[in-house]
Design a protein around this motif. Structure first.
Motif, PDB file in Angstrom:
ATOM      1  N   THR A   1      -9.745  22.241  -2.116  1.00 55.96           N
ATOM      2  CA  THR A   1     -10.734  21.272  -2.625  1.00 55.96           C
ATOM      3  C   THR A   1     -11.015  20.135  -1.663  1.00 55.96           C
ATOM      4  N   ASP A   2     -10.195  19.960  -0.636  1.00 53.07           N
ATOM      5  CA  ASP A   2     -10.368  18.866   0.311  1.00 53.07           C
ATOM      6  C   ASP A   2     -11.768  18.915   0.915  1.00 53.07           C
ATOM      7  N   GLY A   3     -12.465  17.811   0.857  1.00 55.38           N
ATOM      8  CA  GLY A   3     -13.803  17.747   1.423  1.00 55.38           C
ATOM      9  C   GLY A   3     -14.865  18.425   0.586  1.00 55.38           C
ATOM     10  N   GLY A   4     -14.549  18.747  -0.671  1.00 54.32           N
ATOM     11  CA  GLY A   4     -15.529  19.396  -1.543  1.00 54.32           C
ATOM     12  C   GLY A   4     -15.829  20.833  -1.154  1.00 54.32           C
ATOM     13  N   ILE A   5     -14.883  21.488  -0.477  1.00 54.79           N
ATOM     14  CA  ILE A   5     -15.133  22.857  -0.005  1.00 54.79           C
ATOM     15  C   ILE A   5     -15.273  23.811  -1.178  1.00 54.79           C
ATOM     16  N   TRP A   6     -14.361  23.768  -2.144  1.00 60.36           N
ATOM     17  CA  TRP A   6     -14.427  24.657  -3.313  1.00 60.36           C
ATOM     18  C   TRP A   6     -14.292  23.828  -4.593  1.00 60.36           C
TER      19      TRP A   6
END
Length: 299
Positions: A44-49
């Motif tokens: 989820t880091d950086g809005g990846i998933w």
């Protein structure tokens, strides 16, 4: 093992980052079961998933303790907040989209005609049957699926696993491929020139060379690669710094071809584009040494 945990978490983060770079406006969802907090942070880091938690699947009639391998894709059809879903296995590694053609190819897949919930698009494998007296199934490959979510499909998927037609109801390769081939005998074949996936297991790989490679994705097959070569996949271990610098490694090293060097370079370039916290975790835990060129390399 601990390195395996990071291998898959970092690979999934790499996939999400690639899709975000190629098509940033399209939502990205990862189905997860029983993840540690550290794994959730990596994804989820950086809005990846965005994560969708899937409850653990109880041991069914197929697969025993490995039944999760058969059931894991059923939850795709539960994603009813989306009209259509394009699924990628987490060990897919899309190439950088320098020319924009990766986006064009994905858009061409999204534009395929919607044929209904029982007719997803999948790559076709050769037909097989478990025994001479059993039906021949047109086998599919489960690495990429364009589907229309519907809970009726996911319920039928799980019902077959609990009460299969027979103990070896399909001899199609893989685990979820068996149930997908049985559940969707009238699937639509996804043309392989729409999204050109290359199956990489550590051997021939010259198709990745050139300014614009002849493929859109390397499908990594981590488990097979490790089992056959008895090495960590392509981040290079103690030979990483030598590979990246084009030098010969003093240690046993399977990555000797120019295309191997290209793949290792692409992997590390992608990892270093992850948010700094996640990139640091992946570098630290994957067992690669990026700072030992003086000790490990010839020339």
């Amino acid at each position: 093992s601990n390195s395996d945990f990071y291998m898959y978490a970092c690979a999934a983060a790499s996939l999400g980052l690639a899709l975000m770079q190629i098509d940033p406006a399209r939502p990205r969802v990862a189905l997860v079961t029983g993840l540690t907090e550290e794994a959730r942070d990596i994804l989820t880091d950086g809005g990846i998933w965005d994560l969708v938690d899937v409850p653990p699947w109880s041991i069914g009639s197929i697969g025993g303790k490995q039944s999760i391998a058969f059931e894991r894709k059923a939850a795709l059809w539960d994603l009813v907040s989306y009209e259509r879903v394009l699924y990628f296995d987490s060990d897919a590694f899309p190439f950088p989209d320098k020319s924009g053609q990766r986006l064009e190819r994905l858009e061409s897949i999204w534009q395929l005609e919607a044929l209904g919930k029982w007719h997803p698009y999948l790559f076709r494998n050769g037909p097989k049957r478990a025994r001479k007296t059993f039906s021949v199934y047109p086998c599919v490959h489960g690495s990429h699926i364009l589907l229309e979510p519907d809970p009726e499909v996911s319920a039928r998927y799980r019902a077959i696993l609990q009460d299969p037609p027979n103990p070896i109801f399909a001899s199609c390769n893989g685990n979820d491929q068996k149930i997908l081939s049985n559940l969707f005998p009238h699937f639509a074949a996804l043309r392989k020139d729409l999204w050109r996936a290359f199956k990489y297991e550590g051997t021939e790989c010259d198709v990745v060379l050139g300014e614009e490679p002849a493929v859109d994705e390397i499908h990594l097959y981590f488990h097979k690669f490790k089992a056959r070569l008895n090495v960590q996949p392509f981040w290079g271990g103690d030979c990483t710094s030598c590979i990246l610098e084009g030098k010969t490694c003093k240690y046993p090293n399977s990555f000797t071809r120019p295309c191997h060097k290209k793949i290792v370079e692409l992997w590390w370039e992608r990892l270093m584009e992850l948010p700094s916290k996640t990139a640091s975790m992946c570098v630290r835990h994957l067992g690669a040494n990026l700072d030992n060129a003086d000790k490990a390399c010839y020339g």
